[in-house]
Write an enzyme that holds these catalytic residues in place. Sequence first.
Site, PDB file in Angstrom:
ATOM      1  N   LYS A  55       0.809  -1.304  -0.024  1.00 56.33           N
ATOM      2  CA  LYS A  55       0.207   0.081  -0.075  1.00 56.33           C
ATOM      3  C   LYS A  55       0.995   1.364  -0.236  1.00 56.33           C
ATOM      4  O   LYS A  55       0.601   2.241  -0.666  1.00 56.33           O
ATOM      5  CB  LYS A  55      -0.895  -0.208   1.172  1.00 56.33           C
ATOM      6  CG  LYS A  55      -1.948  -0.880   1.219  1.00 56.33           C
ATOM      7  CD  LYS A  55      -2.966  -0.748   0.104  1.00 56.33           C
ATOM      8  CE  LYS A  55      -4.096  -1.599   0.279  1.00 56.33           C
ATOM      9  NZ  LYS A  55      -5.078  -1.910  -1.040  1.00 56.33           N
ATOM     10  N   LYS A  60      -2.000 -11.422  -8.955  1.00 55.16           N
ATOM     11  CA  LYS A  60      -3.384 -12.150  -8.619  1.00 55.16           C
ATOM     12  C   LYS A  60      -4.665 -11.012  -9.161  1.00 55.16           C
ATOM     13  O   LYS A  60      -4.307  -9.930  -9.447  1.00 55.16           O
ATOM     14  CB  LYS A  60      -3.376 -12.182  -7.181  1.00 55.16           C
ATOM     15  CG  LYS A  60      -3.492 -10.904  -6.470  1.00 55.16           C
ATOM     16  CD  LYS A  60      -3.908 -11.184  -4.859  1.00 55.16           C
ATOM     17  CE  LYS A  60      -3.684  -9.740  -4.237  1.00 55.16           C
ATOM     18  NZ  LYS A  60      -4.953  -9.444  -3.554  1.00 55.16           N
ATOM     19  N   LYS A 106      -9.661  -6.202  -7.073  1.00 58.28           N
ATOM     20  CA  LYS A 106     -10.469  -5.458  -7.426  1.00 58.28           C
ATOM     21  C   LYS A 106     -10.268  -4.175  -8.329  1.00 58.28           C
ATOM     22  O   LYS A 106     -11.246  -3.628  -9.011  1.00 58.28           O
ATOM     23  CB  LYS A 106     -11.309  -4.986  -6.067  1.00 58.28           C
ATOM     24  CG  LYS A 106     -11.746  -5.951  -5.392  1.00 58.28           C
ATOM     25  CD  LYS A 106     -12.327  -5.638  -4.194  1.00 58.28           C
ATOM     26  CE  LYS A 106     -13.224  -6.617  -3.196  1.00 58.28           C
ATOM     27  NZ  LYS A 106     -12.655  -7.008  -1.924  1.00 58.28           N
TER      28      LYS A 106
HETATM   29  P1  TYM Z   1     -10.410  -8.652   0.271  1.00 54.85           P
HETATM   30  O1  TYM Z   1     -12.071  -8.295   0.055  1.00 54.85           O
HETATM   31  O2  TYM Z   1      -9.279  -8.055  -0.315  1.00 54.85           O
HETATM   32  O3  TYM Z   1     -10.581 -10.457  -0.148  1.00 54.85           O
HETATM   33  C1  TYM Z   1     -11.817 -11.131   0.119  1.00 54.85           C
HETATM   34  C2  TYM Z   1     -11.064 -12.602   0.282  1.00 54.85           C
HETATM   35  O4  TYM Z   1     -10.783 -12.848  -1.109  1.00 54.85           O
HETATM   36  C3  TYM Z   1      -9.677 -13.405  -1.300  1.00 54.85           C
HETATM   37  N1  TYM Z   1      -8.993 -13.100  -2.429  1.00 54.85           N
HETATM   38  C4  TYM Z   1      -8.432 -14.056  -3.422  1.00 54.85           C
HETATM   39  N2  TYM Z   1      -8.259 -15.261  -3.087  1.00 54.85           N
HETATM   40  C5  TYM Z   1      -7.593 -15.942  -4.462  1.00 54.85           C
HETATM   41  N3  TYM Z   1      -7.259 -15.319  -5.408  1.00 54.85           N
HETATM   42  C6  TYM Z   1      -7.217 -14.175  -5.516  1.00 54.85           C
HETATM   43  N4  TYM Z   1      -6.806 -13.510  -6.651  1.00 54.85           N
HETATM   44  C7  TYM Z   1      -7.998 -13.235  -4.532  1.00 54.85           C
HETATM   45  N5  TYM Z   1      -8.256 -12.076  -4.421  1.00 54.85           N
HETATM   46  C8  TYM Z   1      -8.925 -12.090  -3.075  1.00 54.85           C
HETATM   47  C9  TYM Z   1      -8.860 -12.857  -0.021  1.00 54.85           C
HETATM   48  O5  TYM Z   1      -7.661 -13.778   0.336  1.00 54.85           O
HETATM   49  C10 TYM Z   1      -9.978 -12.887   1.030  1.00 54.85           C
HETATM   50  O6  TYM Z   1     -10.114 -14.133   1.597  1.00 54.85           O
HETATM   51  N6  TYM Z   1      -8.494  -8.628   4.800  1.00 54.85           N
HETATM   52  C11 TYM Z   1      -9.677  -9.372   4.149  1.00 54.85           C
HETATM   53  C12 TYM Z   1     -10.920  -8.778   4.702  1.00 54.85           C
HETATM   54  C13 TYM Z   1     -11.120  -9.199   5.914  1.00 54.85           C
HETATM   55  C14 TYM Z   1     -11.340 -10.425   6.747  1.00 54.85           C
HETATM   56  C15 TYM Z   1     -11.368 -10.255   8.127  1.00 54.85           C
HETATM   57  C16 TYM Z   1     -11.201 -11.963   5.989  1.00 54.85           C
HETATM   58  C17 TYM Z   1     -11.203  -8.353   7.103  1.00 54.85           C
HETATM   59  N7  TYM Z   1     -11.390  -9.023   8.222  1.00 54.85           N
HETATM   60  C18 TYM Z   1     -11.420 -11.671   8.907  1.00 54.85           C
HETATM   61  C19 TYM Z   1     -11.205 -13.094   6.845  1.00 54.85           C
HETATM   62  C20 TYM Z   1     -11.208 -12.774   8.311  1.00 54.85           C
HETATM   63  C21 TYM Z   1      -9.444  -9.007   2.623  1.00 54.85           C
HETATM   64  O7  TYM Z   1      -8.368  -8.994   2.051  1.00 54.85           O
HETATM   65  O8  TYM Z   1     -10.455  -8.821   2.008  1.00 54.85           O
END
Ligand code: TYM
Length: 329
Positions: free
Chosen positions: A111, A194, A197
Site C-alpha cells: 500500500k 493476482k 478489485k
Molecule cells: P478482500 O476483499 O481483499 O478479499 C476477500 C477474500 O478474497 C480472497 N482473494 C483472493 N483469493 C484468491 N485469489 C485472488 N486473486 C484473490 N483476491 C482476493 C482474499 O484472500 C480474501 O479471503 N482482509 C480481508 C478482509 C477481512 C477478513 C477479515 C477476512 C477483514 N477481516 C477477517 C477474513 C477474516 C481481505 O483481504 O478482503
Amino acid sequence: MDTVVSGIRSTGNLHLGNYFGAIKNFLKMQKENNCFFFIADYHALTTHPKPADLHGNIKQVLAEYLACGIDPEVATVFIQSDVPEVAELYLLLNMNAYVGELERTASFKEKVRLQPDNVNAGLLTYPVLMASDIIIHKANKVPVGKDQEQHLEMTRHFARRFNMMYEVNYFPEPDAYNFGQQLVKIPGLDGTGKMGKSEGNGVFLADTPQEIRKKVMRAVTDTGPTSPNQEQTEPVKNLFTIMNVVSDPETVKFFTEKYASCEIRYGDMKKQLAEDIVKFTEPIRLRITDLLSDNEYLSRVVAAGAEKARASASKTVKEVREIIGYRGF
Ligand code: TYM
C-alpha cells in the site's frame, strides 16, 4: 464443530479470485459449523470512499455474497460496522501490536508503494482489526485466499501474545483454511499477479456475458510453444489456472495436451474459457440483480446477523475486559 469467520472488504465488486479463494470454501463449511460471514466496511475506510458510495458498495457486496449461496438461515451474515464491539477489541489489541511488525507486513508495504499519499494509521493497523474480527468470535478456521496468509499468521501472534501476557488460555489460534490444503491464488488476465478489485485484471461475478467474453479474449498470452512439452510462461499458466477452477477436467486436459504438442490455438482456448466462465457466473449474476431489488430482504438479513454477531462479540469483549483488569467496584 468449528467456528469459522470470513470476510470481504466493501471496496468493489466480487471477482473470481474472491469466489475461489474464499467463498467456495465457506460454502462448504456453512452447514456443519458455527459460521460468521461479514462485510468489512471499517476496513473499507482505509481507501477513503465518499459517504455517498459507502452504503451502495456495502449493499452490492452483500447481494453478491448471498447470490453466491451464503445462506443467512445457517450462517451469521453481518456488516462489520454494525458490531462496534470489534472496534473496542481492536483498540485493546493495538496496545500489544508493535509498529515494527506492522510496518513489515507485506500488504502494508504494498500500500505504501501504491498509495504514497494516503499511508494512514488504519492501513498500518489493518491486521489488528482483521485479527479482532476473527478472534472476537473465537474462530479457529478462516477460509481465505493465499494473499491473507500473513494476516492470519499475525492473528495467531496477537492471540498468543494476549494469552501469554495475561496468563490465560482464552483465544484460540486460528488457521487460514482451504479444503484442498493449499491456499488459493487466482491470477488476473493481465499476465502477471493476482486478480484484484482495482487492478483492472478481473472478471467480476456481476459482469455480463459480453463483458466477460471481451475481457477474456483480450487476456495476455504469448507467441505460443515452439517445442514439445515446453514450460508455460506465466500468462499462459495463469489462463490454465483459471480454466482449472471453472472448466471441467476434460477441457483442461484437452488444452494441456494441445499445448504440450505445440498445437494450441490461444483464441480457441480463450473462447472456451469465456464460455465456461459465463456458464459459472450467469446464474450468480441473475441472483445478484434479484437480490439488489429486494431491500426489505437485505435489511432483514443484516439486522438478524447483527444481533447474532453482537451477542457473540459482546460476550468476548466483556470477558476480555475482565481478563485485562477492568472490573466493577
Ligand atoms: P478482500 O476483499 O481483499 O478479499 C476477500 C477474500 O478474497 C480472497 N482473494 C483472493 N483469493 C484468491 N485469489 C485472488 N486473486 C484473490 N483476491 C482476493 C482474499 O484472500 C480474501 O479471503 N482482509 C480481508 C478482509 C477481512 C477478513 C477479515 C477476512 C477483514 N477481516 C477477517 C477474513 C477474516 C481481505 O483481504 O478482503
